[in-house]
Design a protein around this motif. Structure first.
Motif, short mmCIF file in Angstrom:
data_model
loop_
_atom_site.label_atom_id
_atom_site.label_comp_id
_atom_site.label_asym_id
_atom_site.label_seq_id
_atom_site.Cartn_x
_atom_site.Cartn_y
_atom_site.Cartn_z
N ALA A 304 0.84 -1.21 0.00
CA ALA A 304 0.00 0.00 0.00
C ALA A 304 0.87 1.26 0.00
O ALA A 304 0.56 2.24 -0.67
CB ALA A 304 -0.93 0.00 1.21
N VAL A 305 1.97 1.22 0.73
CA VAL A 305 2.87 2.38 0.77
C VAL A 305 3.46 2.60 -0.63
O VAL A 305 3.46 3.72 -1.15
CB VAL A 305 4.00 2.18 1.81
N ASP A 306 3.94 1.53 -1.26
CA ASP A 306 4.48 1.66 -2.62
C ASP A 306 3.42 2.22 -3.57
O ASP A 306 3.70 3.08 -4.40
CB ASP A 306 4.97 0.30 -3.14
N HIS A 307 2.22 1.70 -3.43
CA HIS A 307 1.15 2.15 -4.32
C HIS A 307 0.82 3.62 -4.09
O HIS A 307 0.48 4.34 -5.01
CB HIS A 307 -0.08 1.26 -4.16
N ASN A 308 0.91 4.05 -2.85
CA ASN A 308 0.66 5.47 -2.60
C ASN A 308 1.75 6.34 -3.23
O ASN A 308 1.47 7.40 -3.80
CB ASN A 308 0.52 5.76 -1.11
N MET A 309 2.99 5.90 -3.13
CA MET A 309 4.08 6.66 -3.76
C MET A 309 3.86 6.73 -5.27
O MET A 309 4.07 7.75 -5.91
CB MET A 309 5.44 6.00 -3.48
N LEU A 310 3.44 5.60 -5.80
CA LEU A 310 3.22 5.51 -7.24
C LEU A 310 2.04 6.40 -7.66
O LEU A 310 2.11 7.10 -8.67
CB LEU A 310 2.97 4.04 -7.60
N ILE A 311 0.97 6.38 -6.87
CA ILE A 311 -0.20 7.18 -7.26
C ILE A 311 0.14 8.67 -7.22
O ILE A 311 -0.31 9.44 -8.06
CB ILE A 311 -1.45 6.86 -6.40
N MET A 312 0.97 9.07 -6.26
CA MET A 312 1.31 10.50 -6.20
C MET A 312 2.07 10.91 -7.46
O MET A 312 1.84 11.98 -8.01
CB MET A 312 2.09 10.82 -4.93
N SER A 313 2.97 10.04 -7.93
CA SER A 313 3.69 10.44 -9.14
C SER A 313 2.79 10.35 -10.37
O SER A 313 2.87 11.18 -11.27
CB SER A 313 5.00 9.67 -9.30
N LEU A 314 1.88 9.38 -10.39
CA LEU A 314 0.91 9.31 -11.50
C LEU A 314 0.02 10.55 -11.53
O LEU A 314 -0.27 11.11 -12.58
CB LEU A 314 -0.01 8.10 -11.33
N MET A 315 -0.42 10.98 -10.35
CA MET A 315 -1.30 12.15 -10.27
C MET A 315 -0.62 13.37 -10.87
O MET A 315 -1.22 14.12 -11.63
CB MET A 315 -1.61 12.47 -8.81
N ARG A 316 0.66 13.56 -10.50
CA ARG A 316 1.38 14.73 -11.01
C ARG A 316 1.50 14.66 -12.52
O ARG A 316 1.29 15.64 -13.23
CB ARG A 316 2.78 14.78 -10.39
N LYS A 317 1.82 13.46 -13.00
CA LYS A 317 2.06 13.30 -14.44
C LYS A 317 0.77 13.48 -15.24
O LYS A 317 0.71 14.22 -16.21
CB LYS A 317 2.64 11.90 -14.67
N ILE A 318 -0.28 12.78 -14.79
CA ILE A 318 -1.53 12.81 -15.56
C ILE A 318 -2.20 14.18 -15.45
O ILE A 318 -2.82 14.65 -16.40
CB ILE A 318 -2.44 11.65 -15.11
N ALA A 319 -2.03 14.85 -14.33
CA ALA A 319 -2.60 16.20 -14.20
C ALA A 319 -2.04 17.10 -15.30
O ALA A 319 -2.78 17.87 -15.92
CB ALA A 319 -2.28 16.77 -12.82
N ARG A 320 -0.76 16.98 -15.57
CA ARG A 320 -0.16 17.85 -16.59
C ARG A 320 -0.72 17.56 -17.97
O ARG A 320 -0.94 18.47 -18.77
CB ARG A 320 1.35 17.70 -16.59
N LYS A 321 -0.96 16.28 -18.23
CA LYS A 321 -1.55 15.92 -19.51
C LYS A 321 -2.91 16.61 -19.70
O LYS A 321 -3.29 16.96 -20.81
CB LYS A 321 -1.70 14.39 -19.54
N HIS A 322 -3.62 16.82 -18.59
CA HIS A 322 -4.95 17.43 -18.67
C HIS A 322 -4.91 18.94 -18.44
O HIS A 322 -5.94 19.56 -18.19
CB HIS A 322 -5.88 16.76 -17.65
N GLY A 323 -3.71 19.51 -18.48
CA GLY A 323 -3.61 20.96 -18.32
C GLY A 323 -3.78 21.43 -16.89
O GLY A 323 -4.12 22.59 -16.64
N PHE A 324 -3.59 20.52 -15.94
CA PHE A 324 -3.66 20.89 -14.52
C PHE A 324 -2.29 20.72 -13.88
O PHE A 324 -1.42 20.04 -14.40
CB PHE A 324 -4.59 19.94 -13.76
N ARG A 325 -2.15 21.27 -12.69
CA ARG A 325 -1.08 20.87 -11.80
C ARG A 325 -1.76 20.28 -10.57
O ARG A 325 -2.76 20.82 -10.08
CB ARG A 325 -0.21 22.05 -11.38
N CYS A 326 -1.20 19.17 -10.11
CA CYS A 326 -1.75 18.53 -8.93
C CYS A 326 -0.97 19.02 -7.72
O CYS A 326 0.25 18.92 -7.68
CB CYS A 326 -1.61 17.02 -9.08
#
Ligand code: ADP
Ligand code: MG
Length: 729
Positions: A304-326
């Protein structure tokens, strides 16, 4: 219009939601597509290797290199079929993010060409030259050896063209330079201690697992607006900005309809997260405007800890694709809710759950009470340390604000469990206890079925609340690595359980019966840990006074809260549970103080810069316009009349002066004070000075900047305002 702010607002308004095509398969089919999970292990590994690897994972035993070679071969075949060309050890240094260094799957073939290769050794161990990761002096630059070693309990996965291998990161001398190594040790500690206690009730228990279900809160801000705010860009939070006239007072954002551009982002995020094996379940708007939450189904704590680290980096990356900053910062905006990361923590054995009541038998209930009470004992004994485990420069803005738990750790149990503990405490006989479970409530509404009502009530203000089958640790910050909080909690509970078992054994050795011995120890502990139990309003001022009377840790200064790691009882706890030693703890504290100090230093510099080259010039320009206007009025009207007509503007001119003078003077004082403080050698003293002497300047300067924002003509103000950052999407 030339104003940058107007331009970015206009552009943000024009943005449409991205079209995220739905995958052809169902989530159950693409879940874990990019993960080398059991199913792929079975397919790509020889049966004997598969069995050995399964044993390593299940029995928690070390992996030998011959097996690793076989595993690497199968993994490489899978990864290359999936289009991967590189691999990296993926680790969690003490900077709070993750780190990676990519190597291609290639080697010389000995004939002047290349061949694709990936050996067991590369899978199992790497030596990222890591002198520039924070290490608190464990590893000085000249002996910059840091080793990363594969954690087979967390499956490898593919992101883009790279095979990611979750690893621990340790120094040449075996000391932890990351979060994962001590987390894994804490999980082993709680496994040992909790199994020994669970065996008092059921001798078939062989292992106890920790589960973690995190709830990740975050803000989304349009990327154009974000780029026009140097403070957001460089510090992750706004250092200035007047309240928006409308913010969260209508409570209309929470659970509201998700805005379309955001919904597209969430859909994209969830698909990619599911493909990486993160079991996303819940998404919704949070309380503050532009604030949202994502929660998966809970998992084993390490994963779960690894997945949380991964989701935070995914959030940042995908937010940019959608013209947002997370924004994962705990308090990006003053005056509205900040973001946390509730950590739902529970224990299960290989035969059942431990924190669930009522059980099938009265003995089950006694086991339930035991684990509840010993968790409370852990949190009580180490309440200052547990606070330290969630404390940071960023989270300290949120703790104690009106929406977040106070900077005091207490625990809410709900009336039913609280009554049960009271009954055990006051009982004199060795009686066992029954409990009521969920009960059906018939509603007098046509067609609506009977509802099952829980046996626990809720208290949103408690930092550590029991919620039926788990404790919810709510003080964790949104940007934090969950491991920091989890490893401290696990270790503290392991210590409490070890102590519990030792005392029960001693009584039994003296001839007392098992149930009677357990009840005796529980009665004593229920009395001892009573000060940690608090069911009232954690946001109230009365609680702060009451908590101090009860002897709970009420310190709010981040650098001082961090001191708790080095209390003798903390060091003793980590050492006796084999999680960390004194040297590691000292090194980690150096990093924590340094991180704190640097963050405040950066914020202070950014604030100074913005004040001097945005705020004061803009305010002065507006002031000149007002002066001009006054002159012109005097040139047209007789003095008496002109005085009357210019009264308002003259007043504004003076106000602007008052504010700009204050800002200029205090920025200068802050810079001077920084120069002095920077000469302090001791990092702890320096961090304290930054907290006591520098941070307060930022609040007082901000007050005047925000006043100017209200006065200066809207068109001249170049920094996007709160109303835009929070409502444009
Ligand atoms: P709430 O916001 O009401 O707390 P959510 O549904 O948002 O509820 O989040 C609940 C979280 O708790 C989820 O991540 C869920 O997986 C987790 N959870 C539920 N049961 C357990 C459990 N027994 N152990 C650990 N986590 C749990
Ligand atoms: Mg919750």
């Amino acid at each position: 219009m030339s104003n940058l702010r107007f331009k970015v607002v206009e552009e943000a308004f024009k943005k449409r939601p991205l079209d995220v095509p739905a995958p052809k398969e169902r989530p159950s089919e693409y879940f874990g597509k990019y993960v080398f999970n059991r199913e792929k292990m079975f397919k790509y590994l020889p049966l004997a290797t598969y069995e050995k690897l399964r044993e390593v994972i299940e029995k928690r035993i070390p992996l030998d290199l011959a097996v690793a070679d076989e595993v690497a071969r199968g993994m490489k075949r899978w990864a290359m079929e999936m289009g991967a060309t590189h691999c990296t050890h993926w680790f969690q240094p003490l900077t709070e993010g993750t780190a990676e260094k990519h190597d291609a799957f290639v080697e010389h073939d000995g004939k002047g060409g290349m061949l694709e290769n990936f050996s067991g050794k590369e899978l199992v161990q790497q030596e990222p030259d890591a002198s520039s990761f924070p290490n608190g002096g464990i590893r000085s630059t000249f002996e910059a050896r840091g080793y990363s070693a594969w954690d087979p309990a967390s499956p490898v996965f593919i992101v883009g063209d790279t095979l990611m291998i979750p690893t621990v990161f340790i120094s040449y001398t075996g000391e932890a330079l990351d979060y994962k190594a001590p987390l894994k040790k804490s999980l082993a500690a709680i496994d040992r201690a909790a199994t020994a206690v669970a065996q008092l009730f059921d001798r078939h228990v062989h292992h106890v697992n920790v589960n973690l279900g995190w709830e990740q809160e975050y803000f989304l801000v349009d990327e154009g607006l974000y780029a026009a705010r140097p403070d957001l860009l460089l510090t992750g939070r706004t250092l200035m900005g007047h309240d928006s006239a409308k913010n969260q007072q209508m409570d209309d954002h929470y659970f509201g309809a998700i805005p379309e551009r955001v919904a597209a982002f969430m859909k994209d995020l969830e698909i990619q997260a599911l493909e990486l094996g993160i079991p996303c379940k819940t998404r919704h708007n949070e309380v503050a405007p532009n604030q949202f939450e994502l929660a998966p189904i809970f998992e084993e704590c390490n994963l779960a800890v690894d997945h949380n680290m991964l989701i935070m980096s995914l959030m940042r990356k995908i937010a940019r694709k959608h013209g947002f900053r997370c924004l994962l910062h705990e308090k990006p905006f003053a005056g509205i809710n900040g973001s946390g990361k509730h950590n739902n923590w529970s224990l299960t054995t290989d035969t059942g759950v431990l924190l669930h009541a009522p059980g099938k038998t009265p003995e089950d209930n006694l086991r339930f009470i035991t684990f509840i009470v010993e968790t409370l004992m852990a949190v009580y004994r180490h309440n200052g340390l547990i606070k330290a485990s969630i404390m940071s420069a960023t989270n300290s803005h949120r703790l104690g604000a009106h929406e977040a738990p106070p900077a005091i750790i207490s625990s809410f149990l709900g009336s039913q469990v609280a009554e049960l503990l009271d009954r055990v405490e006051s009982s004199t006989k060795d009686e066992l206890f029954t409990m009521e479970g969920k009960h059906g409530v018939r509603l007098d509404i046509p067609q609506i079925p009977e509802l099952m009502i829980d046996n626990t009530d809720r208290n949103r203000t408690s930092p550590f609340a029991f919620t039926g089958n788990r404790f919810e640790f709510r003080a964790v910050g949104s940007s934090a690595n969950c491991a920091s909080a989890m490893l401290t909690l696990n270790t503290a509970v392991a210590e409490a359980l070890t102590d519990f078992r030792r005392r029960v054994d001693a009584l039994m050795a003296g001839g007392e019966g098992k149930i009677s011995a357990i009840l005796d120890v529980l009665r004593e502990d229920i009395k001892t840990c009573k000060p940690i139990r608090f069911d009232g309003n954690g946001y109230s001022d009365e609680w702060k006074e009451e908590a101090a009377r009860r002897g709970l840790d009420c310190e709010t200064s981040c650098p001082l809260v961090i001191d708790r790691y080095l209390d003798p009882e903390s060091i003793d706890m980590y050492e006796s549970m084999h999680v960390m030693n004194r040297h590691e703890l000292e090194a980690r504290n150096e990093i924590k103080w340094e991180t704190y100090q640097k963050k405040i230093q950066i914020e202070a510099r950014v604030l100074g810069d913005i004040c001097m080259n945005h705020i004061i010039p803009v305010a002065t320009k507006y002031q000149s316009e007002l002066v001009d206007n006054v002159h012109k009025i005097y040139s047209v009207f007789p003095p008496e009349k002109a005085k009357e007509l210019t009264a308002y503007n003259v007043d504004l001119i003076e106000k602007i002066n008052k504010h700009t003078n204050f800002i200029a003077e205090n920025v200068e004082k802050m810079v001077e004070r920084r120069k002095e403080v920077n000469r302090i050698e001791n990092i702890r003293e320096k961090a304290i000075a930054y907290h006591d002497d520098i941070a307060p300047y930022m609040d007082s300067i901000r007050y005047h900047v925000d006043k100017l924002e209200l006065i200066v003509e809207d068109e001249m103000w170049t920094l996007p305002k709160y109303r835009e950052l929070l409502f444009v999407r």
